[in-house]
Design a protein around this motif. Sequence first.
Motif, PDB file in Angstrom:
ATOM      1  N   ASP A 154       5.186  29.814  -1.291  1.00 12.38           N
ATOM      2  CA  ASP A 154       6.103  28.914  -0.589  1.00 12.38           C
ATOM      3  C   ASP A 154       5.346  28.165   0.501  1.00 12.38           C
ATOM      4  OD1 ASP A 154       8.220  29.483  -2.216  1.00 12.38           O
ATOM      5  OD2 ASP A 154       9.520  30.295  -0.649  1.00 12.38           O
ATOM      6  N   GLY A 201       5.379  30.837  -4.979  1.00 11.10           N
ATOM      7  CA  GLY A 201       6.795  31.049  -4.736  1.00 11.10           C
ATOM      8  C   GLY A 201       7.593  29.903  -5.322  1.00 11.10           C
ATOM      9  N   SER A 202       8.894  30.054  -5.390  1.00 11.17           N
ATOM     10  CA  SER A 202       9.730  29.027  -6.019  1.00 11.17           C
ATOM     11  C   SER A 202       9.573  27.681  -5.344  1.00 11.17           C
ATOM     12  CB  SER A 202      11.207  29.459  -5.985  1.00 11.17           C
ATOM     13  OG  SER A 202      11.649  29.657  -4.657  1.00 11.17           O
ATOM     14  N   ASN A 239       4.005  36.064 -10.716  1.00 14.72           N
ATOM     15  CA  ASN A 239       4.710  34.849 -10.348  1.00 14.72           C
ATOM     16  C   ASN A 239       6.015  35.234  -9.654  1.00 14.72           C
ATOM     17  OD1 ASN A 239       5.765  32.164 -10.273  1.00 14.72           O
ATOM     18  ND2 ASN A 239       4.647  31.666 -12.145  1.00 14.72           N
ATOM     19  N   ASP A 240       6.804  34.254  -9.278  1.00 15.06           N
ATOM     20  CA  ASP A 240       7.944  34.489  -8.397  1.00 15.06           C
ATOM     21  C   ASP A 240       9.099  35.185  -9.115  1.00 15.06           C
ATOM     22  OD1 ASP A 240       9.619  34.483  -6.249  1.00 15.06           O
ATOM     23  OD2 ASP A 240      10.167  32.370  -6.416  1.00 15.06           O
ATOM     24  N   HIS A 269      11.910  35.706  -7.834  1.00 12.51           N
ATOM     25  CA  HIS A 269      13.174  35.063  -7.451  1.00 12.51           C
ATOM     26  C   HIS A 269      13.632  34.074  -8.514  1.00 12.51           C
ATOM     27  CE1 HIS A 269      16.203  34.437  -4.411  1.00 12.51           C
ATOM     28  NE2 HIS A 269      15.985  33.142  -4.364  1.00 12.51           N
ATOM     29  N   THR A 308       2.510  39.593  -4.469  1.00 14.52           N
ATOM     30  CA  THR A 308       3.665  38.918  -5.060  1.00 14.52           C
ATOM     31  C   THR A 308       4.361  38.099  -3.994  1.00 14.52           C
ATOM     32  OG1 THR A 308       5.596  39.259  -6.502  1.00 14.52           O
ATOM     33  CG2 THR A 308       5.355  40.760  -4.616  1.00 14.52           C
ATOM     34  N   HIS A 309       5.173  37.153  -4.410  1.00 16.40           N
ATOM     35  CA  HIS A 309       5.931  36.378  -3.418  1.00 16.40           C
ATOM     36  C   HIS A 309       7.190  37.127  -3.006  1.00 16.40           C
ATOM     37  CE1 HIS A 309       7.710  33.163  -1.174  1.00 16.40           C
ATOM     38  NE2 HIS A 309       8.782  33.171  -1.953  1.00 16.40           N
ATOM     39  N   HIS A 320       8.501  35.809   1.215  1.00 16.19           N
ATOM     40  CA  HIS A 320       9.808  35.392   0.712  1.00 16.19           C
ATOM     41  C   HIS A 320      10.978  35.653   1.653  1.00 16.19           C
ATOM     42  CE1 HIS A 320      13.066  34.647  -2.130  1.00 16.19           C
ATOM     43  NE2 HIS A 320      13.535  35.862  -1.886  1.00 16.19           N
TER      44      HIS A 320
END
Length: 325
Positions: free
Chosen positions: A85, A113-114, A181-182, A184, A224-225, A247
């Motif tokens: 992010d 992140g997303s 990867n994310d 979320h 990780t995110h 996050h």
Amino acid sequence: MSSRLARGLGAAAVAGAGALAWGTLVEARWYTLREFTVPVLAPGSTPLRILHLSDLHLTPGQQRKVDWVRDLASLRPDLVIDTGDNWAHIDAMPALLHALEPHLATPGAFVWGSNDFFAPSPKNPARYLLPDARVQRDTAPTELPWRELGRHLTSAGWIDLDNRRDALTVDGRRISLVGTNDAHLDLDRFPGPEGDIRPTAHRDQPAGPARVSGELVDLHLGVTHAPYRRVLNAMLEDDADLILAGHTHGGQLAVPGYGALVTNCDLDRGRAKGLHGWPGARPDAAHGTDSTWLHVCGGLGTSPYAPVRFACRPEAALLTLVPAS
């Protein structure tokens, strides 16, 4: 309405307006460095310092944040971990690369992140307080040039841990890493022994050879995110010595004496930021022998559509890894 009730409502309105002004104009820009000591290395090891950056959500014009991030290079860490992010605007690439430039000479690794993939869109800030703040978009989001950003980072020598494994040597020590990867966005795919199961869309550039399971290493990191429990549990099963995530923004809004209101994932509020054990107590505490170390960075930014923090200053973290007792 009684005059006493009217005065009470008026005082509450003034207090609320003051808290909003503080959280928007002061605290959201009141950056701080958190420092932690992590007793995780083998006996006799010299300390290893990791700078953990996360959730910059950088937009054009945030020069003070850029300068603050650049100045962190004066800490001279041994390793930089970026848990995603990084930006929040399609024109933020020059500012972001300028912020990261003094860190790229240091060994590093990153995950997405997303908000690295898509620019944020206006939404009700109150959604952040829901158990699941994700929204279904009516229109296609604006894609950010994350592939170009990834090429900049990897060309400088940083490792892409997008659903993959890798390893590097830092200060004479071999460190293995596993990343996702994310979660979320449900893009996490935990890599197996061969190390690289990135989505096909992410393979336009090679990320380098993946670490093969079984290599002798001095330290194993999980990166990780979004610290969803499924990812943390997978990294625990993978024997990660330390997991790094972002996050949560540390909750972004906290109540003094109570803590974060939410984590924006299924992680408990007590682990919204800081150094903890996972899934139980810290490994150096009673009943913590089955846990690993977890650091969640509260991050340096916010969504541009909810630019407020309260009792939760924006942060980066410096982790000093030392021998376990």
